[in-house]
Design an enzyme around this catalytic site. Structure first.
Site, mmCIF file in Angstrom:
data_model
loop_
_atom_site.group_PDB
_atom_site.id
_atom_site.type_symbol
_atom_site.label_atom_id
_atom_site.label_comp_id
_atom_site.label_asym_id
_atom_site.label_seq_id
_atom_site.Cartn_x
_atom_site.Cartn_y
_atom_site.Cartn_z
ATOM 1 N N GLU A 1 -0.433 -6.833 10.581
ATOM 2 C CA GLU A 1 -0.791 -6.268 9.063
ATOM 3 C C GLU A 1 -0.958 -7.446 8.442
ATOM 4 O O GLU A 1 -1.233 -8.669 8.320
ATOM 5 C CB GLU A 1 0.238 -6.430 7.901
ATOM 6 C CG GLU A 1 1.106 -5.177 8.493
ATOM 7 C CD GLU A 1 2.678 -4.744 7.715
ATOM 8 O OE1 GLU A 1 2.342 -5.617 6.602
ATOM 9 O OE2 GLU A 1 3.180 -3.626 7.744
ATOM 10 N N ASP B 1 -2.800 -4.401 4.979
ATOM 11 C CA ASP B 1 -1.522 -4.228 4.246
ATOM 12 C C ASP B 1 -2.524 -4.140 2.666
ATOM 13 O O ASP B 1 -3.625 -4.588 2.793
ATOM 14 C CB ASP B 1 -1.210 -6.003 4.084
ATOM 15 C CG ASP B 1 0.550 -5.847 4.425
ATOM 16 O OD1 ASP B 1 0.900 -4.573 3.380
ATOM 17 O OD2 ASP B 1 1.454 -6.959 4.802
ATOM 18 N N GLU C 1 9.354 -3.878 9.275
ATOM 19 C CA GLU C 1 8.467 -4.836 9.342
ATOM 20 C C GLU C 1 8.667 -6.208 9.457
ATOM 21 O O GLU C 1 10.056 -6.376 8.841
ATOM 22 C CB GLU C 1 7.561 -4.511 7.550
ATOM 23 C CG GLU C 1 7.287 -5.740 7.640
ATOM 24 C CD GLU C 1 6.363 -6.180 6.405
ATOM 25 O OE1 GLU C 1 5.584 -4.474 5.010
ATOM 26 O OE2 GLU C 1 5.070 -6.862 5.936
ATOM 27 N N GLU D 1 4.178 1.386 0.021
ATOM 28 C CA GLU D 1 5.377 0.693 0.172
ATOM 29 C C GLU D 1 5.423 -0.051 -1.014
ATOM 30 O O GLU D 1 5.294 0.699 -1.983
ATOM 31 C CB GLU D 1 4.252 -1.330 0.058
ATOM 32 C CG GLU D 1 3.883 -1.243 1.636
ATOM 33 C CD GLU D 1 3.002 -3.009 1.463
ATOM 34 O OE1 GLU D 1 3.624 -4.065 2.206
ATOM 35 O OE2 GLU D 1 2.076 -3.148 1.111
ATOM 36 N N ASN E 1 2.927 -9.585 10.319
ATOM 37 C CA ASN E 1 1.814 -9.945 9.203
ATOM 38 C C ASN E 1 1.046 -11.375 9.552
ATOM 39 O O ASN E 1 1.981 -11.991 9.612
ATOM 40 C CB ASN E 1 3.114 -10.577 7.767
ATOM 41 C CG ASN E 1 3.421 -9.560 6.696
ATOM 42 O OD1 ASN E 1 2.776 -8.805 6.327
ATOM 43 N ND2 ASN E 1 4.429 -9.376 7.529
HETATM 44 P P1 C2E Z 1 3.941 -7.775 2.556
HETATM 45 O O1 C2E Z 1 3.559 -7.925 4.146
HETATM 46 O O2 C2E Z 1 3.828 -6.125 1.453
HETATM 47 O O3 C2E Z 1 5.880 -7.472 3.034
HETATM 48 C C1 C2E Z 1 5.720 -6.447 1.629
HETATM 49 C C2 C2E Z 1 7.180 -7.315 1.037
HETATM 50 O O4 C2E Z 1 7.333 -6.474 -0.600
HETATM 51 C C3 C2E Z 1 8.660 -8.406 1.443
HETATM 52 O O5 C2E Z 1 8.713 -8.961 0.126
HETATM 53 C C4 C2E Z 1 9.286 -7.307 0.599
HETATM 54 O O6 C2E Z 1 11.258 -7.578 0.632
HETATM 55 C C5 C2E Z 1 8.697 -6.354 -0.423
HETATM 56 N N1 C2E Z 1 9.354 -5.198 -0.574
HETATM 57 C C6 C2E Z 1 9.414 -4.911 0.224
HETATM 58 N N2 C2E Z 1 10.061 -2.954 -0.523
HETATM 59 C C7 C2E Z 1 10.610 -3.636 -1.937
HETATM 60 C C8 C2E Z 1 10.570 -3.107 -2.828
HETATM 61 O O7 C2E Z 1 10.615 -1.623 -2.940
HETATM 62 N N3 C2E Z 1 10.586 -3.780 -4.268
HETATM 63 C C9 C2E Z 1 10.002 -4.049 -3.919
HETATM 64 N N4 C2E Z 1 9.669 -5.899 -5.500
HETATM 65 N N5 C2E Z 1 10.049 -5.377 -3.119
HETATM 66 C C10 C2E Z 1 9.693 -4.936 -1.936
HETATM 67 P P2 C2E Z 1 8.873 -10.891 0.849
HETATM 68 O O8 C2E Z 1 9.120 -10.239 2.115
HETATM 69 O O9 C2E Z 1 9.117 -11.419 0.171
HETATM 70 O O10 C2E Z 1 7.129 -10.798 1.788
HETATM 71 C C11 C2E Z 1 6.393 -11.063 0.507
HETATM 72 C C12 C2E Z 1 4.597 -11.186 1.231
HETATM 73 O O11 C2E Z 1 4.915 -12.020 2.255
HETATM 74 C C13 C2E Z 1 4.449 -9.879 2.608
HETATM 75 O O12 C2E Z 1 3.578 -9.266 1.889
HETATM 76 C C14 C2E Z 1 3.733 -10.734 3.299
HETATM 77 O O13 C2E Z 1 1.898 -10.520 3.195
HETATM 78 C C15 C2E Z 1 3.423 -12.242 3.691
HETATM 79 N N6 C2E Z 1 4.468 -12.538 5.034
HETATM 80 C C16 C2E Z 1 5.826 -12.550 5.020
HETATM 81 N N7 C2E Z 1 6.279 -12.803 5.973
HETATM 82 C C17 C2E Z 1 5.050 -13.244 6.850
HETATM 83 C C18 C2E Z 1 5.143 -13.427 7.993
HETATM 84 O O14 C2E Z 1 5.361 -13.970 8.879
HETATM 85 N N8 C2E Z 1 3.580 -13.992 8.149
HETATM 86 C C19 C2E Z 1 2.192 -13.446 7.088
HETATM 87 N N9 C2E Z 1 1.483 -14.012 7.415
HETATM 88 N N10 C2E Z 1 3.206 -13.211 5.949
HETATM 89 C C20 C2E Z 1 3.947 -13.340 5.678
HETATM 90 MG MG MG Z 2 2.871 -6.734 5.301
HETATM 91 MG MG MG Z 3 2.408 -5.221 1.713
#
Ligand code: C2E
Ligand code: MG
Ligand code: MG
Length: 761
Positions: free
Chosen positions: A630, A660, A539, A716, A598
């Site tokens: 996603e 997602d 991802e 996830e 995403n």
């Molecule tokens: P998401 O799409 O559900 O991405 C997964 C998030 O959960 C990621 O946080 C990841 O680092 C985190 N994660 C993965 N495994 C674990 C785990 O075992 N424990 C915990 N506590 N967290 C875990 P991140 O990178 O902070 O992203 C948060 C959200 O921000 C993403 O949730 C997504 O909704 C959004 N996001 C991230 N990048 C993009 C992007 O390029 N575009 C858009 N529109 N949204 C983005």
């Molecule tokens: Mg995602």
């Molecule tokens: Mg997610």
């Protein structure tokens, strides 16, 4: 058993390193500051450190200053003076050039050119400094009208009409008889006290009347332009205000009293009347001047009559043979480097002790004006005015410098600054010109060093408080960006207070980051299939490493892009980077490895969303089957028909679609049927299950449902080894979580994929 594990470098526990051979035991992922951005953790740590500190730093004083600074009168005053900033800068520069024209090296120019330049400079000085009083009157009344009115005001007052009324009152009351006195009255040097008195009294009186129904004309629906109605409605209040000021003026004329400008000069200089020139008098003058500056007034100009009086006594003393340090140049040369508050010292202290790029930029920007003794950029930019952290040094450092210079001059260690030097002559240079001796420059340098050293601890305190307040604001932004309010159109940049301010700053910086972009990049989090014992996808997750605030969580970045209406540009940028990376990996990774990207709700609302996605895929030469988009559950609630149409077309072209954060509570099952989906990503909030609890039932149903609908389920946020067996029992085989790997930079992620790419049993 499970074969997928985070890679480790030999002898190195950092999982961003190379991959190792697989083992049969799952190894939980370890913390890696490099590979995963965790803005909330440093924020919390900073807050803990700073909390104790803030407490000690007399929080009552800070709070009281904050309340004082928020008082509309002072806010309007600051804004009024700030409005004169462009004029002051241009005027000071013209004054400086004019001063240079009297040096002999300029004689290389043709005399007519010199004359023309001189004329141009004095026109500029007259048109800028010469009108500062007017700017202050108009700016104050305008700002006050804006500040006291609210959006839901029943009796709104047009701020421009408040300015017009205040300006008219100023002309009525001040109205001198000669041209010279007019110039005085309008200029920043003598006219400012009267301008402020009229601006404050006229604005408050006018606004008081204009906001009362009994003083308003009711003319609803008058004219096509609502402004016409607005202006007529404040007519009685405007007329009464003007009449009151006309009566005051008439009373003054009839009683033969001094005009306001002259009367105020006498009032201001009265406490200093007859004072012999001494260190005490110098100290009192600097103290009052600095205090006026600190409150937002132009201390030097407001105390011009006092200085005149002090000079008269000093000249008399000197004529009588009494040694005196006081000359016209004593204060500008020895106790106000780079403008009042010795701002040049503060600039040096900031450049030495503050690492924050924005502050350093401000300091560098303020350096040039400070060299010609203009300090407004720092006064209003930092700001210094009404800033509780700087109250002590701002008032006391010029005082200390004046006393040092007084002692050194009286004691014969430094020369008297008795030559006339234009006030815009640069620091140190002016010391030489005013004293005709290098000793004058040495005394200035010593004072500069003392001032800079004294400012240092306050710069450090300000930096720590700023860090704490930024951390708090960032927490508010993170919470707001993750709240449902943002999904319903609430904007981060509209938040009140520091958080809103921070959002504004970040939003502007995001525009730049998107253009230059090495601070905006992607990390990739592996997705593993434990049945096939391999990484089946990654991802792509957005990362923004801000030069001042460090890593900004993607939820905040995305919300800010939405606020600034460039969600589609940011989305396209992310998609392009992800596709480019997947294409670059083509020869190294398994051919069917999927990259998930995403998509934000606003992107989906774009009518050409599907065309843009397919264009990027074509440009990056990536097979659509290798990309999964996603969409979040909230996204799916967006304008359904058009979004569903776009997703259908994309899916037809081969792009995979994932839902997602499934299970967070927005989705109606109906949407599961409507949306063209390939994958369901089960939200992390559901992963904390224990035998027989509700989450377990929900997950079991989701898994059954996804199987029925022919969807792939990915769990996830799996962090602990104990979580796995339960999910495997529930029928899940695909996972994404810290247990396997945190999001990684592309290099370490490739290592991880290669180390876990086998299908071997
Ligand atoms: P998401 O799409 O559900 O991405 C997964 C998030 O959960 C990621 O946080 C990841 O680092 C985190 N994660 C993965 N495994 C674990 C785990 O075992 N424990 C915990 N506590 N967290 C875990 P991140 O990178 O902070 O992203 C948060 C959200 O921000 C993403 O949730 C997504 O909704 C959004 N996001 C991230 N990048 C993009 C992007 O390029 N575009 C858009 N529109 N949204 C983005
Ligand atoms: Mg995602
Ligand atoms: Mg997610």
């Amino acid at each position: 058993m499970l074969l997928v594990q985070p890679p480790t470098k030999s002898g190195d526990s950092d999982e961003t390193g190379g991959a190792t051979a697989m083992t049969n035991e799952p190894i939980a992922d370890r913390d890696s500051a490099q590979s995963e951005t965790q803005p909330a953790a440093p924020v919390a740590a900073t807050l803990r450190d700073e909390a104790f500190f803030i407490h000690r730093l007399s929080s009552k004083l800070v709070a009281a200053m904050g309340r004082l600074a928020a008082w509309p009168l002072l806010v309007a005053l600051r804004r009024a003076l700030l409005l004169s900033l462009p004029m002051v800068l241009v005027g000071a520069f013209a004054h400086f050039v004019n001063a240079l024209l009297s040096f002999s090296f300029v004689e290389v120019l043709h005399p007519e050119v010199i004359d023309a330049l001189r004329a141009l400079c004095s026109t500029l000085v007259d048109g800028t400094f010469g009108l500062v009083s007017l700017v202050v009157v108009a700016g104050f009344s305008y700002s006050l009208a804006v500040l006291v009115s609210t959006r839901a005001d029943r009796y709104p007052v047009n701020p421009a009409s408040a300015s017009v009324v205040a300006l008219a009152c100023f002309f009525i009351v001040v109205a001198p008889e000669t041209l010279e006195r007019w110039k005085d009255a309008l200029s920043s040097s003598r006219g400012l006290p009267a301008a402020l008195v009229v601006a404050i009294s006229a604005s408050y009186l006018f606004l008081f009347l204009a906001r009362r129904p009994q003083f308003r004309l009711r003319l609803r629906g008058f004219g096509a332009d609502p402004l016409v109605g607005d202006l007529f409605s404040i007519l009685p209040a405007g007329m009464i205000t003007l009449l009151v000021f006309a009566a005051v003026r008439q009373a003054q004329v009839s009683l033969g009293g001094a005009d306001l400008t002259t009367a105020l000069s006498s009032v201001i200089s009265a406490p200093f009347a007859g004072a012999e020139p001494s260190a005490m008098v110098a100290a009192a003058y600097v103290l009052v001047r600095q205090s006026i500056w600190f409150l937002g007034g132009h201390g030097g100009n407001m105390l011009a009559p006092v200085l005149e009086q002090m000079m008269a006594s000093a000249n008399a003393a000197s004529a009588a043979g009494v040694p005196t340090a006081f000359t016209w140049n004593f204060f500008p040369i020895y106790s106000a480097y780079g403008g009042s508050g010795s701002t040049l010292c503060l600039i040096l202290a900031l450049l030495y002790a503050d690492r924050e790029p924005a502050i350093r930029r401000l300091a560098w920007l303020s350096l040039l004006p400070a060299f010609i003794n203009v300090n407004e950029p720092l006064l209003f930019g930092l700001p210094l005015i009404l800033n509780p952290i700087y109250v002590v040094p701002f008032i006391l450092i010029p005082l200390v410098q004046a006393l040092i210079a007084y002692a050194a001059t009286i004691g014969g260690l430094a020369p008297v600054a008795d030559q006339m030097v234009p006030w815009t002559m640069p620091a140190l240079f002016n010391g030489y010109l005013a004293t005709g001796s290098p000793a004058g420059v040495v005394l200035q340098l010593a004072s500069l060093a003392v001032g800079t050293v004294l400012y240092l601890p306050f710069v450090r305190v300000a930096r720590r408080l700023r860090t704490a307040s930024n951390a708090e604001a960032m927490r508010t932004l993170i919470a707001a960006s993750e709240s449902t309010e943002v999904m319903h159109g609430h904007r981060l940049i509209d938040l009140h207070g520091t958080a809103g301010h921070l959002a504004g700053v970040l939003a502007r910086d995001l525009t730049d980051a998107l253009a230059s972009s090495d601070r905006l990049f992607l990390q990739y989090q592996p997705q593993v299939c434990i049945e096939e014992r391999r990484v089946f996808g990654v991802e792509a997750l957005l990362r923004w490493n801000h030069e001042t605030y460090g890593f900004i969580p993607p939820s905040v970045t995305v919300a800010l892009a939405d606020d600034m209406h460039f969600a589609d540009q940011l989305g396209e940028h992310v998609l392009r980077l992800a596709c480019r990376q997947r294409a670059a990996w083509a020869s190294s990774v398994p051919g069917d490895l999927i990259v998930s990207v995403n998509v934000s709700p606003l992107q989906l609302q774009d009518a050409s969303f599907d065309r843009k996605v397919l264009r990027v895929l074509a440009e990056e030469k990536l097979d659509p089957h290798l990309v999964e988009l996603e969409i979040t559950e909230s996204t799916s609630l967006a304008p359904a028909a058009q979004a569903i149409g776009a997703l259908l077309r994309l899916r037809k072209a081969g792009v995979r679609i994932a839902l997602d954060d499934f299970g967070m509570g927005h989705t109606s099952l109906h949407y599961l049927r409507e949306l063209p989906l390939d994958t369901l990503k089960i939200d992390r909030s559901l992963t904390f299950t224990s035998q027989g609890d509700l989450n377990e039932h929900v997950i079991r149903s989701i898994v059954t449902l996804s199987r029925t609908l022919g969807l792939r389920a990915v769990v996830e946020g799996i962090e602990q080894p104990e979580q796995l067996p339960r999910f495997i029992d529930l029928g899940c085989a695909r996972f994404q979580g810290y247990l396997f790997s945190r999001p990684l930079e592309s290099g370490p992620c490739l290592d991880y994929i290669l180390a876990n790419a086998g299908i071997a049993a």
